[in-house]
Design an enzyme around this catalytic site. Structure first.
Site, PDB file in Angstrom:
ATOM      1  N   ASP A   1       0.826  -1.206   0.000  1.00 29.38           N
ATOM      2  CA  ASP A   1       0.000   0.000   0.000  1.00 29.38           C
ATOM      3  C   ASP A   1       0.856   1.250   0.000  1.00 29.38           C
ATOM      4  OD1 ASP A   1      -2.543   1.213  -0.070  1.00 29.38           O
ATOM      5  OD2 ASP A   1      -2.452   1.628   2.071  1.00 29.38           O
TER       6      ASP A   1
ATOM      7  N   HIS B   1      -6.706  -0.984   9.389  1.00 29.49           N
ATOM      8  CA  HIS B   1      -5.835  -0.319   8.420  1.00 29.49           C
ATOM      9  C   HIS B   1      -6.147   1.172   8.488  1.00 29.49           C
ATOM     10  CE1 HIS B   1      -3.712  -0.148   4.417  1.00 29.49           C
ATOM     11  NE2 HIS B   1      -4.505   0.906   4.248  1.00 29.49           N
TER      12      HIS B   1
ATOM     13  N   HIS C   1      -5.074   5.261   7.832  1.00 32.07           N
ATOM     14  CA  HIS C   1      -4.260   6.304   7.205  1.00 32.07           C
ATOM     15  C   HIS C   1      -4.267   7.506   8.141  1.00 32.07           C
ATOM     16  CE1 HIS C   1      -3.579   4.915   2.901  1.00 32.07           C
ATOM     17  NE2 HIS C   1      -4.143   3.897   3.516  1.00 32.07           N
TER      18      HIS C   1
ATOM     19  N   CYS D   1      -2.511   9.290  -0.161  1.00 36.82           N
ATOM     20  CA  CYS D   1      -3.915   8.953  -0.295  1.00 36.82           C
ATOM     21  C   CYS D   1      -4.342   9.381  -1.684  1.00 36.82           C
ATOM     22  CB  CYS D   1      -4.739   9.688   0.770  1.00 36.82           C
ATOM     23  SG  CYS D   1      -6.517   9.447   0.591  1.00 36.82           S
TER      24      CYS D   1
ATOM     25  N   ASN E   1      -0.240   5.885   5.022  1.00 34.43           N
ATOM     26  CA  ASN E   1      -0.501   4.960   6.106  1.00 34.43           C
ATOM     27  C   ASN E   1       0.127   5.467   7.392  1.00 34.43           C
ATOM     28  OD1 ASN E   1      -1.460   2.232   4.704  1.00 34.43           O
ATOM     29  ND2 ASN E   1       0.146   3.106   3.431  1.00 34.43           N
TER      30      ASN E   1
END
Lengths: 302, 302
Positions: free
Chosen positions: B12, B202, B204, B235, B244
């Site tokens: 990611d 998860h 951010h 993002c 993240n």
């Protein structure tokens, strides 16, 4: 639930930025903050201009800010000479820092902790006699850049000394941004053993724990949180690090958590954009970059 | 208390960076992460190289990473073609994203949520038959960039569908970084009404709430947290925003909170420095800049 945000961008924020900002720009920043809902603002500090050139215009700032019955201005002072200047400039409150460790106290204020407490007592007595509210900020309460960990019982002892010496409010400062929510809960618990005065917290986001700490402080009953619009300020002991928690990011987190702060997010973002332009460098706050997310709580929309 | 950190920087993180990183550098990043204690690593995604050119070398990455009994590699897959590739490449687990809202699902995966759930069932059945563990990640579980707020009951319904379709673990993703700890607690509560599978989160840090959310998830019983060393990733829906939550900043917060993660902070900082050099831009993580505490004051050198 509610918490008061004390806007410290004009003082702790600008004091730790290398760029010198004009008095007019400081006043515009403060006016923008008031437009966003700020009602308690640490506007400047009355320290020696050779030590902190960023605050050399303290009197001019106080002479230029709008005076309103619903807005209180705080001046930071470190000695009685500073108090004289703060009284003459017409602040509504004073904030006095007592650092928790000997080494940091000597380096930051050129005196021992015992002398700092005596100085606090003298400042506090005179300020209260003049009708001002007095905050005692315990600096480096979560950790010291020189001595490392700080025993919470030591912090509690200093809180008690400041209460006995006439504080109206106790602020616990994570000056170098090392704390986590468990530290916040611990310091609230030991402070509550020695005082029921209002507790205010001052967090830096140096290690990305500042917002978690702020929410933990609210959860623990703190009545006020310091923050700087833009998250400006840096950390003098970690030159590459970010500064105070940002007022706009805190406003977002509180609003979505159902905690009233009186601040309006888009207005704070505007104030931060204004000071960002003056400083000529991107501020650490994230809301200005990421944007708001639909006005509030999942179900009802705040 | 303990929590497992799933390192998602190689997937990611790098997937959302504009810079293309060489396969050799990705493998070196993964090796550095393992040296720091990472034992569960989302190493790549098996998606169409035209859609995500950053992950075009998925097979080469998996062929080059060290194989150890104590390290599990996860591959992200979005369809059965991706699963075929993941199986051939020898991943230990697959992660499949089902987005919580129709608009985001169409834009991200080109299919409705119902079709995504059917696809998940097909992938899950085949992966489990091949002996792989399967995670269902509910994307945009905290809010959608197109539809706004997402009802927690809708998320719970998707969790239940994924459990019924054979997930071994449920991951709830704040894909655009809008949530606060109260949202985390609410999603845990509604998820626990439909499953007792392990919950992974998860986050951010798009709006500076990611670390508070991570600590809240641990508090609420989450067994795993995603993070990327360096905090890389950005993002895609807020181009200027951070990515993240950073593995090193999370490691610091967890360690100081008394939560074991198995990661060693200085090692994670080294891995982040390595990828920072490859990306050629300062990473959002703060621990690399601020330094550890106490293990390293600015004065004494870390």
């Amino acid at each position: 639930m509610a918490v008061e945000i004390v806007e410290v961008g004009p003082r702790d924020g600008l004091q730790n930025e290398s760029a010198l900002v004009s008095t007019a720009a400081k006043i515009a920043y403060i006016e923008a903050l008031i437009a966003a809902g700020a009602r308690r603002i640490e506007a400047t500090s009355f320290v020696h201009p050779k030590r902190v050139p960023q605050m050399a215009d303290a009197e001019a700032v106080m002479a230029g800010v709008p005076r309103r019955d619903d807005v209180r201005y705080i001046g930071l002072v470190v000695n009685e000479r500073g108090l004289d200047r703060a009284l003459a400039a017409g602040v509504d409150e004073v904030n006095v820092v007592v650092v928790a460790t000997e080494t940091f106290s000597e380096r930051n204020q050129g005196m021992s902790v015992a002398d700092a407490l005596r100085s606090f007592g003298a400042i506090s007595g005179r300020a209260r006699a003049a009708g001002l509210r007095v905050t005692a900020t315990i600096g480096a309460a979560f950790g010291c850049p020189f001595e490392g960990e700080v025993n919470p019982q030591r912090v509690a002892g200093l809180v008690k000394s400041c209460v006995d010496a006439g504080a109206d409010e106790i602020a616990l400062a994570d000056t170098i941004g090392v704390g986590v929510p468990a530290d916040v809960a611990r310091l609230i618990a030991v402070s509550r053993e020695v005082t029921d005065l209002p507790l205010r917290f001052h967090f830096h986001n140096t290690r990305n724990t500042g917002y978690a700490n702020a929410l933990a402080a609210v959860e623990g009953g703190a009545t006020a949180l310091d923050a700087s619009a833009g998250g400006i300020g840096g950390c003098p002991f970690a030159p590459a690090a970010t500064g105070n928690i940002a007022t706009e990011d805190l406003t977002y987190a509180l609003r979505r958590s159902g905690v009233a702060s009186g601040l309006e997010l888009s207005g704070v973002i505007r104030a931060a954009a204004l000071i960002e332009k003056e400083l000529g460098a991107e501020v650490p706050a994230l809301l200005g970059r990421a944007g708001d997310f639909p006005g509030g709580s999942p179900e009802t929309g705040v």
